[in-house]
Every structure is written in structure tokens, then in C-alpha cells.
Design an enzyme around this catalytic site. Structure first.
Site, PDB file in Angstrom:
ATOM      1  N   LYS A 182       0.805  -1.229   0.000  1.00  0.00           N
ATOM      2  CA  LYS A 182       0.000   0.000   0.000  1.00  0.00           C
ATOM      3  C   LYS A 182       0.838   1.280   0.000  1.00  0.00           C
ATOM      4  O   LYS A 182       0.293   2.359  -0.211  1.00  0.00           O
ATOM      5  CB  LYS A 182      -0.971  -0.005   1.185  1.00  0.00           C
ATOM      6  N   LYS A 241      -5.370 -10.135  -5.259  1.00  0.00           N
ATOM      7  CA  LYS A 241      -6.663 -10.321  -4.594  1.00  0.00           C
ATOM      8  C   LYS A 241      -7.625  -9.190  -4.951  1.00  0.00           C
ATOM      9  O   LYS A 241      -7.197  -8.065  -5.212  1.00  0.00           O
ATOM     10  CB  LYS A 241      -6.475 -10.414  -3.080  1.00  0.00           C
ATOM     11  N   LYS A 248     -11.001  -3.439  -2.241  1.00  0.00           N
ATOM     12  CA  LYS A 248     -11.798  -2.213  -2.343  1.00  0.00           C
ATOM     13  C   LYS A 248     -10.982  -1.096  -2.966  1.00  0.00           C
ATOM     14  O   LYS A 248     -11.480  -0.271  -3.697  1.00  0.00           O
ATOM     15  CB  LYS A 248     -12.250  -1.771  -0.944  1.00  0.00           C
TER      16      LYS A 248
END
Ligand code: ATP
Ligand code: MG
Length: 328
Positions: A111, A193, A196
Site C-alpha cells: 500500500k 486479490k 476495495k
């Protein structure tokens, strides 16, 4: 009754992976277990976010959980930031966690794509906040998707270390994942994966997508070379993902499902159909709740009060154990 704790971030629209990997299990658990489910809004602050949108998403996420079947009269459904013990315990736990173990967290690496220098400090430390989220509730079990494995291991390590240093304070929780559906992959990039925050609109099946949209996303799903349908996540990640989704939606095993197919086309059509039927009641329930969001919002005060009562007890234990003076 065993205590269960889990949560979801209000970081975007809830997708099929969230539903199959986590939410559906929470709904099934709530009657047999003492369930605490949290919309973890503080975690959403780890990356830049528009304030008004965050507030709206927090309520939307709560509505969706209720539409999916979580009953605020049965489980304890609350917003993380309504219970101030979470960041308080997190600070205490930061004093037993090490830089090295946080640096190993792969989600931080994933991230903080724009580089560590500009990443927020909170993005680095949020696995500790997550440990606090769990340990505050003396949770026996944490049902989550497969991607949370590493964070939950850290939570257990922190609890064990704290108990060892300062005396028995925290329950060390078990981690559980659904047998099928614990890691749903992006339909366009089946090696990543579904997320969101991935910005892969065609690869992400949203729980609130219209049936026609779901059908189109599955029709365009990336499959693999060859034509044979078999469950082999390494060699055929696209097909394996479809098999996993269809199996999870219909309560079967992916390799059993594979035996019924010899073409990709019919596998895609059947998977889309099964997912549409699975999600239909959630979408319809959401439309109803969204017409009066205040009704659900009104339950959040009670949820926070119930959660806060448990959290305050645990925090008091931790404060005492680590040597903080009580106010008297
Ligand atoms: P973000 O990209 O913002 O991290 P997310 O999609 O990963 O969002 P979270 O709110 O972080 O969602 O996670 C909520 C729950 O959903 C967790 O239990 C997580 O393990 C589970 N989950 C998330 N993605 C998947 C997936 N692709 N398959 C199965 N479970 C998933
Ligand atoms: Mg996530």
C-alpha cells in the site's frame, strides 16, 4: 459463548471477496457466538481520503453489513472511532511491538507504492491498532480472509509478548478463514486479490452491482491459455478463481465443481448466475435500508456503548499491568 471479533474498513464499495471471505461468515456466526463486528474507520485514515466521503462510506458500510444479515439486536455492531479505547490501547501495544516486525508486513509494502517517505506513519503502525481492535474484546476467534493472516500472527505475537512481560492480560485469539472463498482474486488480474482500493472496476464484483453488470464482469473475466477446466491456482489462476467463486456460492468444493465443466464459457455463465442469486437479497435489503439510513445509524450508539463497556475493562487491565497510575 465464544467471543468473535472482526471488522471491515469503510474504504470503498464492499465486494464479493469481502462477502465470501468475511461478511457471510459473520452473519452465520452471530447467533451461536458473542459477535463484535466493527466498521474500522480509523484504519481508513492510513491513506489520503476525502472527509465527507469517509463519513458517508462509514454509514454505507454499516448499512451494507445490516443488509447482508448482521442484526444489531443480536451482535454488537459498532464504529471503531466511537470507542476511544482502540487508539489508547494501540499506543500501549506500540510499546511492545518492534520496527522490524512491522517492516515485515507485506500490506505496508503493497500500500505504500509511492514510496516509504511519503507514506503516512499510520499506514506503518496500523497493524498494531488492528491488534488493539482484537485484544480489547478478549476475542477467542477472529474470522477473516486469507490476506489478514500475517496481521493476525502479529496480533498473537504482541499479546503473547505482553502477557509474558507484564503478566496475563490478553486472550490470545485463534484465527479462522472460510474453507472456500478465503481469497477471491481480481477478475482482470487473477494473481492479485480483489480489493476495495485496487481501482480495478472491471475486475471487482461489487455486492451492490446490478445483475447485468455482474454478468458482464464475469463474461469478460480473464481466463488462461488452453481450454481445459481444472482447479490449479498456480497454472490456471483465472479459471481457479471462477471455480472457487462458484464453489463458495453454491457450498461445494472447487475441484468437484471443475468436473462438471469442459468449457470456460459455461463456467463463466454459471458463476455469474450463482453470484447474482447469492447477492440479490443483499442488494434488495440495502435499497430498503438506504431509504431510511437514520434507523440503522441510531443503533450505532448502542453498539458503541456495549463495545465500550468491554473495551474499558480490558484497557484498565492493560494500564494496570504496564504500570500506568490510576487517577484515583
Ligand atoms: P482495502 O483494499 O481497503 O484494504 P479490502 O477489500 O482488503 O479493502 P478490508 O476492509 O481490508 O477489505 O477487509 C475486510 C475483510 O474482507 C477482511 O476479513 C479481509 O480478509 C476480507 N477480504 C478482503 N479482500 C478479500 C478477498 N479478495 N477475498 C477474501 N476475503 C477478503
Ligand atoms: Mg484490506
Amino acid at each position: 459463548m465464544a467471543r468473535v471479533l472482526s471488522g471491515i474498513q469503510p474504504t470503498g464499495d464492499i465486494h464479493l471477496g469481502n462477502y465470501l471471505g468475511a461478511v457471510r461468515g459473520w452473519v452465520d456466526d452471530q447467533h451461536a457466538q458473542d459477535s463484535f463486528i466493527s466498521v474500522v474507520d480509523l484504519h481508513a485514515l492510513t491513506v489520503p481520503r476525502d472527509p465527507a466521503e469517509l463519513r458517508a462510506r462509514t454509514l454505507e458500510t454499516t448499512l451494507l453489513l445490516v443488509a447482508a444479515g448482521l442484526d444489531p439486536e443480536v451482535c454488537t455492531l459498532f464504529v471503531q472511532s466511537h470507542v476511544h479505547e482502540h487508539p489508547e490501547l494501540s499506543w500501549i501495544l506500540e510499546s511492545v511491538a518492534s520496527m522490524g516486525e512491522l517492516r515485515r508486513m507485506t500490506q505496508f509494502k503493497d500500500k505504500s507504492k509511492d514510496g516509504e517517505e511519503s507514506a503516512r506513519v499510520a499506514l506503518f503502525t496500523y497493524p498494531v491498532l488492528q491488534a488493539a481492535d482484537i485484544l480489547l474484546y478478549d476475542a477467542d476467534r477472529v474470522p477473516v480472509g486469507d490476506d489478514q493472516r500475517q496481521h493476525l500472527e502479529l496480533c498473537r505475537d504482541i499479546a503473547l509478548r505482553f502477557n509474558h512481560r507484564y503478566g496475563d492480560t490478553f486472550v490470545v485469539p485463534d484465527v479462522t478463514h472460510p474453507g472456500v472463498g478465503a481469497r477471491i482474486m481480481d477478475l482482470q488480474r487473477p494473481t492479485a486479490k480483489m480489493s476495495k482500493s485496487a481501482e480495478s472496476p472491471q475486475g471487482t464484483v461489487l455486492v451492490l452491482d446490478d445483475p447485468a453488470v455482474i454478468e458482464r464482469k464475469f463474461k469478460r473475466a480473464v481466463t488462461d491459455a488452453g481450454t481445459e477446466v481444472c482447479f490449479d491456482p498456480d497454472k490456471k489462476p483465472g479459471v481457479a478463481n471462477l471455480l472457487q467463486i462458484l464453489a463458495a456460492a453454491t457450498g461445494r468444493r472447487p475441484d468437484d465443481v471443475a468436473e462438471g465443466y469442459d468449457r470456460y464459457g459455461s463456467l463463466k455463465t454459471d458463476t455469474a448466475e450463482a453470484v447474482i442469486e447469492l447477492l440479490r437479497p443483499v442488494r434488495e435489503g440495502y435499497a430498503e435500508l438506504a431509504s431510511d439510513p437514520e434507523a440503522v445509524r441510531a443503533t450505532l450508539g448502542r453498539g458503541a456503548a456495549k463495545a465500550g463497556a468491554v473495551a474499558a475493562g480490558t484497557l484498565a487491565r492493560a494500564r494496570e499491568a504496564i504500570g500506568l497510575l490510576s487517577r484515583g
